[in-house]
Write a protein that holds these residues in place. Structure first.
Motif, mmCIF file in Angstrom:
data_model
loop_
_atom_site.group_PDB
_atom_site.id
_atom_site.type_symbol
_atom_site.label_atom_id
_atom_site.label_comp_id
_atom_site.label_asym_id
_atom_site.label_seq_id
_atom_site.Cartn_x
_atom_site.Cartn_y
_atom_site.Cartn_z
ATOM 1 N N TYR A 293 -22.035 -9.964 -15.985
ATOM 2 C CA TYR A 293 -23.671 -10.108 -16.152
ATOM 3 C C TYR A 293 -24.170 -9.527 -14.832
ATOM 4 O O TYR A 293 -25.148 -9.008 -14.968
ATOM 5 C CB TYR A 293 -23.793 -11.860 -15.851
ATOM 6 C CG TYR A 293 -25.123 -12.517 -15.987
ATOM 7 C CD1 TYR A 293 -25.683 -12.483 -17.411
ATOM 8 C CD2 TYR A 293 -25.805 -12.703 -14.957
ATOM 9 C CE1 TYR A 293 -26.841 -13.116 -17.197
ATOM 10 C CE2 TYR A 293 -26.910 -13.417 -14.743
ATOM 11 C CZ TYR A 293 -27.379 -13.462 -16.019
ATOM 12 O OH TYR A 293 -28.878 -14.027 -16.025
ATOM 13 N N LEU A 296 -24.368 -6.020 -15.269
ATOM 14 C CA LEU A 296 -25.252 -5.258 -16.236
ATOM 15 C C LEU A 296 -26.562 -5.386 -15.693
ATOM 16 O O LEU A 296 -27.402 -4.389 -16.229
ATOM 17 C CB LEU A 296 -25.067 -6.124 -17.670
ATOM 18 C CG LEU A 296 -23.881 -5.853 -18.366
ATOM 19 C CD1 LEU A 296 -24.052 -6.708 -19.553
ATOM 20 C CD2 LEU A 296 -24.137 -4.195 -18.878
ATOM 21 N N ILE A 297 -27.060 -6.669 -14.868
ATOM 22 C CA ILE A 297 -28.336 -6.628 -14.446
ATOM 23 C C ILE A 297 -28.516 -5.589 -13.482
ATOM 24 O O ILE A 297 -29.577 -4.714 -13.111
ATOM 25 C CB ILE A 297 -28.635 -7.943 -13.910
ATOM 26 C CG1 ILE A 297 -28.443 -9.010 -15.012
ATOM 27 C CG2 ILE A 297 -29.991 -7.916 -13.204
ATOM 28 C CD1 ILE A 297 -28.889 -10.401 -14.707
ATOM 29 N N MET A 299 -27.330 -2.755 -13.213
ATOM 30 C CA MET A 299 -27.504 -1.670 -13.755
ATOM 31 C C MET A 299 -28.918 -1.334 -14.047
ATOM 32 O O MET A 299 -29.276 -0.003 -14.004
ATOM 33 C CB MET A 299 -26.875 -1.285 -15.014
ATOM 34 C CG MET A 299 -26.425 -0.177 -15.760
ATOM 35 S SD MET A 299 -25.180 -0.195 -17.036
ATOM 36 C CE MET A 299 -26.009 -1.131 -18.240
ATOM 37 N N VAL A 300 -29.755 -2.187 -14.260
ATOM 38 C CA VAL A 300 -31.155 -1.918 -14.731
ATOM 39 C C VAL A 300 -32.265 -2.115 -13.682
ATOM 40 O O VAL A 300 -33.270 -2.257 -13.831
ATOM 41 C CB VAL A 300 -31.641 -2.651 -16.003
ATOM 42 C CG1 VAL A 300 -30.841 -2.048 -17.186
ATOM 43 C CG2 VAL A 300 -31.405 -4.014 -15.780
ATOM 44 N N GLN A 301 -31.644 -2.201 -12.481
ATOM 45 C CA GLN A 301 -32.682 -2.795 -11.366
ATOM 46 C C GLN A 301 -33.222 -1.475 -11.139
ATOM 47 O O GLN A 301 -32.735 -0.354 -10.917
ATOM 48 C CB GLN A 301 -31.773 -3.319 -9.794
ATOM 49 C CG GLN A 301 -31.290 -4.691 -10.354
ATOM 50 C CD GLN A 301 -32.283 -5.588 -10.606
ATOM 51 O OE1 GLN A 301 -33.266 -5.644 -10.163
ATOM 52 N NE2 GLN A 301 -32.259 -6.174 -11.790
ATOM 53 N N LYS A 302 -34.436 -1.501 -10.470
ATOM 54 C CA LYS A 302 -35.312 -0.456 -9.983
ATOM 55 C C LYS A 302 -35.397 -0.384 -8.504
ATOM 56 O O LYS A 302 -35.739 0.576 -7.893
ATOM 57 C CB LYS A 302 -36.583 -0.374 -10.597
ATOM 58 C CG LYS A 302 -36.867 -0.482 -12.096
ATOM 59 C CD LYS A 302 -38.263 -0.727 -12.741
ATOM 60 C CE LYS A 302 -38.077 -0.454 -14.243
ATOM 61 N NZ LYS A 302 -37.199 -1.599 -14.977
ATOM 62 N N TYR A 310 -27.435 -7.592 -6.843
ATOM 63 C CA TYR A 310 -26.734 -8.270 -8.031
ATOM 64 C C TYR A 310 -25.300 -7.857 -8.322
ATOM 65 O O TYR A 310 -24.437 -8.271 -8.614
ATOM 66 C CB TYR A 310 -27.511 -7.523 -9.271
ATOM 67 C CG TYR A 310 -28.412 -8.565 -9.596
ATOM 68 C CD1 TYR A 310 -28.180 -9.732 -10.071
ATOM 69 C CD2 TYR A 310 -30.020 -8.244 -9.606
ATOM 70 C CE1 TYR A 310 -29.392 -10.430 -10.754
ATOM 71 C CE2 TYR A 310 -31.071 -9.141 -9.713
ATOM 72 C CZ TYR A 310 -30.775 -10.267 -10.419
ATOM 73 O OH TYR A 310 -31.489 -11.117 -10.750
ATOM 74 N N LEU A 424 -17.901 -0.967 -15.171
ATOM 75 C CA LEU A 424 -19.630 -1.051 -14.988
ATOM 76 C C LEU A 424 -19.617 -0.719 -13.670
ATOM 77 O O LEU A 424 -21.007 -0.496 -13.325
ATOM 78 C CB LEU A 424 -19.830 -2.661 -15.402
ATOM 79 C CG LEU A 424 -19.605 -2.824 -17.080
ATOM 80 C CD1 LEU A 424 -19.906 -4.194 -17.266
ATOM 81 C CD2 LEU A 424 -20.571 -1.776 -17.888
ATOM 82 N N VAL A 427 -20.519 2.684 -13.294
ATOM 83 C CA VAL A 427 -21.761 2.816 -13.837
ATOM 84 C C VAL A 427 -23.134 2.861 -13.090
ATOM 85 O O VAL A 427 -23.733 3.672 -12.889
ATOM 86 C CB VAL A 427 -21.713 2.336 -15.026
ATOM 87 C CG1 VAL A 427 -23.215 2.459 -15.938
ATOM 88 C CG2 VAL A 427 -20.562 2.608 -16.147
ATOM 89 N N LEU A 430 -22.892 4.604 -9.369
ATOM 90 C CA LEU A 430 -22.841 6.235 -9.425
ATOM 91 C C LEU A 430 -24.437 6.684 -9.949
ATOM 92 O O LEU A 430 -24.920 7.579 -9.628
ATOM 93 C CB LEU A 430 -21.928 7.077 -10.165
ATOM 94 C CG LEU A 430 -20.571 6.756 -9.584
ATOM 95 C CD1 LEU A 430 -19.590 7.392 -10.409
ATOM 96 C CD2 LEU A 430 -20.454 7.317 -8.071
ATOM 97 N N TRP A 431 -24.961 5.714 -10.840
ATOM 98 C CA TRP A 431 -26.148 6.330 -11.493
ATOM 99 C C TRP A 431 -27.244 6.077 -10.596
ATOM 100 O O TRP A 431 -28.138 7.017 -10.425
ATOM 101 C CB TRP A 431 -26.377 5.498 -12.882
ATOM 102 C CG TRP A 431 -27.510 5.826 -13.690
ATOM 103 C CD1 TRP A 431 -28.113 6.808 -13.543
ATOM 104 C CD2 TRP A 431 -28.499 4.810 -14.476
ATOM 105 N NE1 TRP A 431 -29.170 7.039 -14.457
ATOM 106 C CE2 TRP A 431 -29.367 5.712 -14.825
ATOM 107 C CE3 TRP A 431 -28.504 3.407 -14.765
ATOM 108 C CZ2 TRP A 431 -30.375 5.280 -15.992
ATOM 109 C CZ3 TRP A 431 -29.503 3.050 -15.454
ATOM 110 C CH2 TRP A 431 -30.450 3.968 -16.063
#
Lengths: 525, 648
Positions: A293, A296-297, A299-302, A310, A424, A427, A430-431
């Protein structure tokens, strides 16, 4: 009685805080240097402690001469260190010194108050890790809330008041129940010893019925779970991290979260072993949820900082997962991972702080191509990133691997889910690195960014050295802690056997594979 | 002698490590030419030591050819232990020679290729670091150290693919490579753990490779566990060695500098999976189901990637799909139990594929970075050396007799047909892929070097042969691509299969020997002839399409646009993965963040806070601030207490 080194370690920062209190508030550099020197001296003291620490002795070492503190209460001011706490004791002043140095120019207002808060915080944290009296532990646990509250509330970002209050309320909520549990244990000591006490050693000798253990475990566990934070008690953490000043985030991630995991290890496991075994599935599953969890969160943080926050939820999930594998590899890995997370995530927060100081933004979208203008900074950031995602050769791997290895033994499915979390981690980290550092440097504000300066380099390099030291030669550290870990497992084993005389239930979960071989060396329960 | 060899092999990985540290730390302060010389020297020293150690090993009696050199203990916890220690035996000896030898040539070539890039020192630092990690991978004597090298080469691959990080496509490709490999590593890590605990349960706490190989037949009985272990490990191999379903990162990896593609994404790193499977042959052989899976995946990948290679226009991508396809052959070899054939093909492939990539690099160098084969043509006259060497490479990969690829590929196909793990269908698929291989390779050669020029006029003006520092390594590799096969010359052709014999002790353990089944010599000749025929058909078709009647290919693709577009778009696999894996993950993340966290957990926390706030907002009226009110409450309290005491 030899020199009470632990007293000095705990109170030196407080003395430093008092000295700063007497200084003229406008003499900024003097205040900064005093705080830094005090924290470094404290770090040197803990280093000496580390060197002299005898791993073979699995009891408490360097015990101070216990002072009767609250006589009528049986509470004593007693400190001690063993393999469970030794690394955290060294880590605390190390990161405090790093945090103070990293705040050199970031904090420009109310420097005096800031440094005093940092030093009091240090005393509080060290006290938590060193206390061998439950009441004393509780006091330090609460004391450390106060300076942290101020650090977030005064020097924090936009929603600082919300974050500070949330932080305090979450923590207080948990610790109230812990206090009740401590009182219960205190009351139980009377028939055993002549006088009621909250001394850990005495409480360790109590025999606690399995039913009661469940309640006590829950009371302690809630306080610790909120601190870790374990899903679903984690929502205070992103807010506190994002709003806290850099130094506050470093300490928060680096040390404060470990107070929760340390609490489980120090109290829940040995005091309530039957309950611990009962709760293995629950805690493990919550830990796994946290891992996936949180990832995944993240991953989408700005915002880079909330991404790192997270990621902490995920990393601490690993710590809990390994601990509740209840075997040598799992717990050793868990302790190592506490340290590793302190170093890597502490470093990440610090690096994010450096770039924030330059650009006054942390939004990923505001960056891009930073490697072109800040090459040295980028290299350090990448190294820390790799440590965070557990690349072999860095510290992160040692912890995560041992955790997963230990977990695999008790439950391969848990281990598989945990390993997916590592994928993850690569992911989201590195992103983020790609979006911040690579690509074309096309924003005007970014083109003028100045690369890392000498002071910042001096603060980062020790962290980078530790990343590789632990990654390549972890024996320096593992050898110090493992005998105590085995001792802890031993204690749990004997105590469980005592409590379950009626029902000779195995202490391992049912679904454990039949590879239970390692009893001879305290390897698994 | 053993002490001496131990010292030598400990030194071998240190040279590139030192080279990395020097270039890495000095970076911009280091002149790029000197950086290249330092890095190449490091590799040369490693190669010289590898050769030296090899000759000592070759003189040793066969049963002693397994040497352990311990550096220091790494992770010790409970019964688990792993060390920085190396294993030197025929398999690692061969791998080390390939890695340092081909690596050295590519380093030298890079001095010319990367000249004037601006980031050359960083480039050489990464390249040295890569060789260090690769050597750790192939020399590590336990699974965890192998894993360190495994992830280390992955890191270097990430750094080098994204070497020109200013380009979004390069940065993307690097990230993709790392993450896809991590998916494979997920299996690898779990496989290692399962292996460790399975052995531990039997009383042997070890992850040492030789011990595992030795004990495997005794411990890993009863199919389920060993199949799981080997399938998990093989998942790791499909990531690193770009097999179905995890091959997708390799074509994108071509964003890196071309010598990197030659070294990492053709000759060495991508063969790590083949190495790992071969290294653990004693374990894999115990799991027939896994062996079959490996053979099928290998054959399928060989054919699948070859079909994509048929229609690509980017010269490096053609070679990339070709690499995937050739790696498929290697796995086909392993899967049918012919591990030494797999390693043999690994070696010859390293020669000719490095050669082809560096030839492609030479072409790009000449044409200002032009990659599209449709915009080349007639290059033969501009760059005769590049042409000649690449032509040899193409002959070798196509399996034309007398060239190295013929021997190694033929051996795999032969084993696929005859081995107890083999099957005629596997052989047929491999054979079909061989036809396609010959076709796409000669399509490349014909389009690039023959016919009329289709170059942009200003590109053509500057077309030139590359400098000696680049062409000499090409020539050396061309020689190797030609003669490299003779060390494995089969008995059927009057050779002694020396390569196989040399490696045999490594694979023999636990190997019920696929050699038991002896086939007639005539079958071997027939199969050999079919292979030659396959290469011939492929080359001839390419000739008919691109030299004899250049319009034919276009006509065919116009006739079957569906097929053509599917191939050109690589079967839309990337799009599929994006839609099925990437997007759902991002959506889930957003859901967890915005709904579960902010609207769920936080709402509960904030809601209860607000509830308490609401309660206190009602009760705050008690706090009037008037002393008389408080006094009243106080008196009431006293009365209540008194009442309680009196009347209880």
């Amino acid at each position: 009685m030899e020199w009470p080194v632990l007293n000095w370690i705990v109170f030196l920062p407080l003395i430093g805080a008092l000295i700063i209190l007497l200084l003229n508030g406008s003499r900024h550099n003097l205040i900064r240097w005093t705080a830094l020197v005090v924290s470094i001296v404290d770090f040197i003291l803990t280093l000496m402690l580390f060197v002299k620490f005898d791993p073979a002795d699995t009891g408490m070492q360097f015990m101070n001469d216990p002072v009767i503190w609250i006589g009528s209460f049986g509470a004593r001011f007693s400190l001690g260190v063993d393999g469970i706490s030794i690394l955290l004791v060294v880590l605390t002043p190390f990161l405090t010194a790093v945090a103070i140095a990293s705040a050199w120019t970031a904090i420009r207002e109310k420097i005096k108050g800031f440094m005093i808060s940092m030093l009091i915080l240090e005393t509080g944290m060290l006290g938590v890790f060193l206390a061998t009296d439950l009441f004393l532990f509780y006091v330090f646990w609460e004391v450390m809330l106060v300076p942290m509250y101020f650090l977030i509330g005064i020097w924090g970002g936009g929603r600082k008041i919300y974050a500070a209050v949330k932080f305090v309320l979450f923590t207080m909520f948990g610790s109230l129940l812990m206090l009740l549990a401590i009182i219960k244990l205190y009351l139980m000591t009377s028939p055993v010893s002549a006088m009621r006490t909250t001394d850990l050693g005495a409480i360790m000798n109590l025999s606690i019925a399995p039913d009661l253990q469940i309640w006590l475990f829950l009371a302690f566990g809630l306080a610790f779970a909120i601190k870790v934070p374990l899903f679903p008690f984690h929502t205070w953490l992103p807010d506190a991290h994002v709003e806290a000043p850099t130094a506050g985030s470093v300490i928060l991630a680096g040390v404060l979260l470990k107070m929760g995991t340390y609490g489980f290890l120090r109290f829940c496991l040995p005091l309530f072993p039957n309950a611990t075994v009962t709760f293995v599935p629950l805690i493990s599953i919550l830990a796994l949820i946290g891992i996936i969890y949180g990832a995944l969160i993240a991953m989408v943080q700005k915002d880079v900082k909330s991404l790192v926050a997270y990621s902490s939820v995920a990393h601490l999930g690993f710590v809990m997962l390994g601990m509740f594998a209840l075997n040598t590899q799992g717990i050793t890995g868990s302790i190592m991972q506490m340290i590793n997370h302190g170093i890597a995530t502490g470093a990440l927060f610090m690096l994010v702080g450096m770039i924030y100081e330059r650009r006054h933004t942390r939004l990923i979208a505001d960056f891009g191509g930073v490697s072109h203008v800040m090459p040295k900074f980028s290299v350090i950031f990448l190294i820390v990133t790799l440590a965070s995602i557990g690349l072999p050769g860095t510290n992160g791997f040692v912890g995560e691997f041992l955790i997963l290895l230990g977990t695999f033994k008790t439950n391969p499915v848990y281990a598989a889910i945990g390993t997916a979390g590592i994928v993850l981690a690569a992911v989201y980290m590195l992103w983020m690195v790609q979006r911040v550092f690579y690509g074309v440097c096309d924003k005007e504000e970014n083109k003028k960014l100045i690369d890392i300066n000498w002071r910042e380099l001096a603060v980062s390099v020790p962290l980078v050295i530790m990343i590789f030291w632990i990654g390549i030669y972890p024996r320096t550290f593992i050898d110090k802690i493992e005998p105590s870990v085995n001792k802890l497992i031993e204690i749990m084993k004997t105590r469980t056997a005592e409590e379950t005389l009626i029902d000779e239930a195995p202490i391992v979960p049912e679904n454990q594979d039949n590879s239970d071989h390692g009893l001879e060396e305290g390897d698994g329960l | 002698m053993e002490e001496q060899i131990k010292t030598i092999i400990k030194l071998i990985p240190l040279f590139p490590l030192v080279g990395f540290l020097i270039n890495g730390f000095l970076n911009k302060k280091m002149p790029e030419r000197i950086a290249g010389i330092i890095a190449s020297t490091a590799l040369f020293l490693s190669f010289a030591c590898s050769a030296w150690a090899f000759f000592i090993l070759a003189k040793m009696p066969v049963e002693d050819r397994s040497i352990h050199a311990v550096w220091f203990q790494w992770i010790l916890s409970g019964s688990f232990s792993s060390a920085f220690s190396f294993l030197y035996d025929p398999l690692s000896a061969v791998m080390m020679l390939v890695v340092t030898g081909v690596g050295f040539l590519i380093h030298v070539y890079s001095i010319g290729y990367m000249h004037g890039d601006g980031g050359t020192t960083r480039y050489f630092a990464y390249l040295n670091l890569f060789v260090f990690a690769m050597l750790t991978l192939i020399m590590g004597d336990n699974l965890l150290l192998l894993y360190l090298g495994w992830e280390g080469v992955g890191l270097c691959s990430y750094l080098l693919i994204g070497f020109w990080f200013g380009k979004d496509s390069a940065a993307n490709a690097g990230k993709k490579a790392f993450i896809v490999n991590r998916v494979g590593d997920f299996g690898f890590a779990l496989g290692v753990m399962l292996l460790f605990w399975t052995f531990a349960a039997a009383g042997h706490t070890t992850i040492n490779l030789s011990e595992i190989s030795h004990l495997a037949p005794e411990i890993l009985v009863g199919g389920g566990i060993v199949t799981t272990i080997t399938l998990l490990l093989f998942l790791g191999a499909t990531g690193k060695s770009a097999q179905i379903p995890l091959y997708v990162w390799l074509p994108d990896a071509m964003e890196g500098p071309t010598p990197v593609s030659a070294l990492i994404h053709a000759a060495t790193m991508v063969t790590a999976g083949v190495y790992m499977v071969s290294r653990l042959s004693a374990v894999f052989i115990l799991a027939p189901a896994t062996m079959m899976t490996i053979a099928i995946i290998g054959a399928a990948t060989a054919l699948f990637a070859a079909t994509i290679g048929l229609v690509q226009n980017d010269i490096k991508r053609i070679l990339a799909y070709s690499t995937i396809s050739q790696l498929g052959y290697m796995f086909l070899g392993c899967g049918v139990g012919a591990f030494s054939s797999g390693i043999f093909h690994l070696m010859t492939h390293a020669f000719f594929k490095a050669l082809l990539f560096m030839g492609a690099g030479s072409v790009m160098h000449a044409l200002a970075g032009e990659l599209n084969v449709q915009k080349m043509g007639g290059l033969k006259k501009y760059m005769p050396h590049t042409f000649a060497t690449m032509f040899i490479g193409a002959l070798a990969i196509s399996g034309v007799p007398l060239f190295s690829g013929f021997f190694s590929k033929d051996e795999i196909l032969y084993k696929a047909f005859t081995s107890e793990y083999g099957h005629p269908v596997l052989w047929a698929v491999g054979l079909l892929a061989a036809v396609l291989t010959a076709f796409y390779m000669f399509r490349l050669i014909f389009l690039a070097f023959y016919g009329d020029s289709r170059m942009d006029p200003d590109v053509e003006k500057h077309a030139h042969e590359s400098p000696k520092v680049m062409t000499v390594p090409l020539m050396i590799l061309a020689v190797l691509a030609f003669i490299g096969g003779y060390i494995g010359l089969p008995h059927a052709l009057g050779g002694g299969a020396w390569f196989e014999q040399f490696l045999e002790p490594v694979f023999a353990v636990g190997h019920e020997s696929s050699e038991v089944v002896h086939h007639s010599l005539s079958l071997e000749y027939i199969l050999m002839f079919t292979s030659v025929l396959a290469a011939g058909i492929g080359i001839f078709t390419a000739y008919m399409f691109y030299i004899a009647k250049p319009g034919r290919a276009k006509k065919l693709s116009d006739k079957f646009p569906g097929v053509y577009n599917t191939l050109l778009n690589k079967y839309y696999v990337d799009e599929f993965y994006n839609a099925v894996i990437v997007q759902p993950l991002i959506k889930t993340g957003n859901f967890f963040w915005k709904i579960t966290d902010l609207k769920g957990v936080d709402a509960v926390a904030n809601g209860s806070a607000r509830f308490i706030g609401w309660i206190s907002s009602k009760f705050k009226f008690i706090q009037t601030g008037f002393v008389r009110n408080y006094a009243l409450v106080f008196v009431l309290g006293v009365i209540a207490l008194l009442g309680f005491v009196i009347f209880r």
